[in-house]
Design a protein around this motif. Sequence first.
Motif, PDB file in Angstrom:
ATOM      1  N   PRO A  34     -16.999  -6.901   4.172  1.00  0.00           N
ATOM      2  CA  PRO A  34     -16.239  -5.639   4.102  1.00  0.00           C
ATOM      3  C   PRO A  34     -14.978  -5.821   3.247  1.00  0.00           C
ATOM      4  O   PRO A  34     -14.417  -6.915   3.188  1.00  0.00           O
ATOM      5  N   THR A  35     -14.581  -4.767   2.600  1.00  0.00           N
ATOM      6  CA  THR A  35     -13.386  -4.821   1.755  1.00  0.00           C
ATOM      7  C   THR A  35     -12.489  -3.625   2.060  1.00  0.00           C
ATOM      8  O   THR A  35     -12.931  -2.623   2.624  1.00  0.00           O
ATOM      9  N   ALA A  36     -11.259  -3.753   1.683  1.00  0.00           N
ATOM     10  CA  ALA A  36     -10.302  -2.645   1.784  1.00  0.00           C
ATOM     11  C   ALA A  36      -9.740  -2.412   0.388  1.00  0.00           C
ATOM     12  O   ALA A  36      -9.511  -3.371  -0.356  1.00  0.00           O
ATOM     13  N   PRO A  37      -9.495  -1.170   0.019  1.00  0.00           N
ATOM     14  CA  PRO A  37      -8.952  -0.906  -1.313  1.00  0.00           C
ATOM     15  C   PRO A  37      -7.523  -1.426  -1.431  1.00  0.00           C
ATOM     16  O   PRO A  37      -6.772  -1.441  -0.455  1.00  0.00           O
ATOM     17  N   LEU A  38      -7.164  -1.854  -2.632  1.00  0.00           N
ATOM     18  CA  LEU A  38      -5.802  -2.306  -2.883  1.00  0.00           C
ATOM     19  C   LEU A  38      -4.937  -1.128  -3.287  1.00  0.00           C
ATOM     20  O   LEU A  38      -5.348  -0.286  -4.083  1.00  0.00           O
ATOM     21  N   GLY A  39      -3.734  -1.084  -2.721  1.00  0.00           N
ATOM     22  CA  GLY A  39      -2.744  -0.087  -3.106  1.00  0.00           C
ATOM     23  C   GLY A  39      -1.766  -0.714  -4.086  1.00  0.00           C
ATOM     24  O   GLY A  39      -2.024  -1.778  -4.653  1.00  0.00           O
ATOM     25  N   ARG A  40      -0.647  -0.070  -4.257  1.00  0.00           N
ATOM     26  CA  ARG A  40       0.407  -0.562  -5.142  1.00  0.00           C
ATOM     27  C   ARG A  40       1.670  -0.738  -4.313  1.00  0.00           C
ATOM     28  O   ARG A  40       2.241   0.238  -3.838  1.00  0.00           O
ATOM     29  N   SER A  41       2.120  -1.964  -4.160  1.00  0.00           N
ATOM     30  CA  SER A  41       3.332  -2.190  -3.378  1.00  0.00           C
ATOM     31  C   SER A  41       4.568  -1.657  -4.093  1.00  0.00           C
ATOM     32  O   SER A  41       5.557  -1.331  -3.440  1.00  0.00           O
ATOM     33  N   ASP A  42       4.509  -1.522  -5.416  1.00  0.00           N
ATOM     34  CA  ASP A  42       5.672  -0.992  -6.126  1.00  0.00           C
ATOM     35  C   ASP A  42       5.861   0.510  -5.913  1.00  0.00           C
ATOM     36  O   ASP A  42       6.875   1.067  -6.312  1.00  0.00           O
ATOM     37  N   GLU A  43       4.902   1.157  -5.257  1.00  0.00           N
ATOM     38  CA  GLU A  43       5.022   2.576  -4.938  1.00  0.00           C
ATOM     39  C   GLU A  43       5.537   2.819  -3.523  1.00  0.00           C
ATOM     40  O   GLU A  43       5.752   3.959  -3.115  1.00  0.00           O
ATOM     41  N   LEU A  44       5.748   1.739  -2.747  1.00  0.00           N
ATOM     42  CA  LEU A  44       6.244   1.875  -1.379  1.00  0.00           C
ATOM     43  C   LEU A  44       7.689   2.349  -1.366  1.00  0.00           C
ATOM     44  O   LEU A  44       8.460   2.043  -2.273  1.00  0.00           O
ATOM     45  N   GLN A  45       8.025   3.070  -0.304  1.00  0.00           N
ATOM     46  CA  GLN A  45       9.397   3.492  -0.070  1.00  0.00           C
ATOM     47  C   GLN A  45       9.770   3.153   1.367  1.00  0.00           C
ATOM     48  O   GLN A  45       8.911   3.144   2.259  1.00  0.00           O
ATOM     49  N   VAL A  46      11.042   2.871   1.585  1.00  0.00           N
ATOM     50  CA  VAL A  46      11.518   2.641   2.940  1.00  0.00           C
ATOM     51  C   VAL A  46      11.200   3.888   3.764  1.00  0.00           C
ATOM     52  O   VAL A  46      11.436   5.009   3.322  1.00  0.00           O
ATOM     53  N   GLY A  47      10.628   3.675   4.941  1.00  0.00           N
ATOM     54  CA  GLY A  47      10.237   4.776   5.815  1.00  0.00           C
ATOM     55  C   GLY A  47       8.750   5.087   5.778  1.00  0.00           C
ATOM     56  O   GLY A  47       8.244   5.793   6.647  1.00  0.00           O
ATOM     57  N   ASP A  48       8.022   4.557   4.772  1.00  0.00           N
ATOM     58  CA  ASP A  48       6.565   4.743   4.727  1.00  0.00           C
ATOM     59  C   ASP A  48       5.924   4.049   5.927  1.00  0.00           C
ATOM     60  O   ASP A  48       6.432   3.044   6.434  1.00  0.00           O
ATOM     61  N   TRP A  49       4.780   4.583   6.367  1.00  0.00           N
ATOM     62  CA  TRP A  49       4.031   3.957   7.449  1.00  0.00           C
ATOM     63  C   TRP A  49       3.525   2.585   7.015  1.00  0.00           C
ATOM     64  O   TRP A  49       3.183   2.384   5.850  1.00  0.00           O
ATOM     65  N   ALA A  50       3.446   1.676   7.963  1.00  0.00           N
ATOM     66  CA  ALA A  50       2.921   0.333   7.740  1.00  0.00           C
ATOM     67  C   ALA A  50       1.998  -0.024   8.902  1.00  0.00           C
ATOM     68  O   ALA A  50       2.328   0.222  10.065  1.00  0.00           O
TER      69      ALA A  50
END
Length: 121
Positions: free
Chosen positions: A21-37
Amino acid sequence: ATEDFRAWPPIRIKPSGKPLPTAPLGRSDELQVGDWAIAIGNAVGLDSTVTLGIISSLSRSAAEVGIPNKKVNFIQTDAAINPGNSGGPLLNEFGEVVGINTAIRANAAGIGFAIPIDTAE
């Protein structure tokens, strides 16, 4: 140790049988403080543990995390990262991998750190 983890060779896995199984990769440079984790791992030996929190800070230096002599900045989250979660994914609200769970502060509760996926790639 002063070895840079980015110098390690990649590991190639050749599964036999059904695909992994795999999970898609996101972009960590698009994260903002307050985003869900969302942190996934095997916390203290408990399989398939999932915890929820937010992105608390971006670009924490290795020195601030307590890992001297490393040249990487970390994502800080309050999603519980416990022993056994290291190496598991840190996901955003879309289920994309945005980090690799790496460390906690032993002298504090609710502070975990992940290597940004943009750095790990």
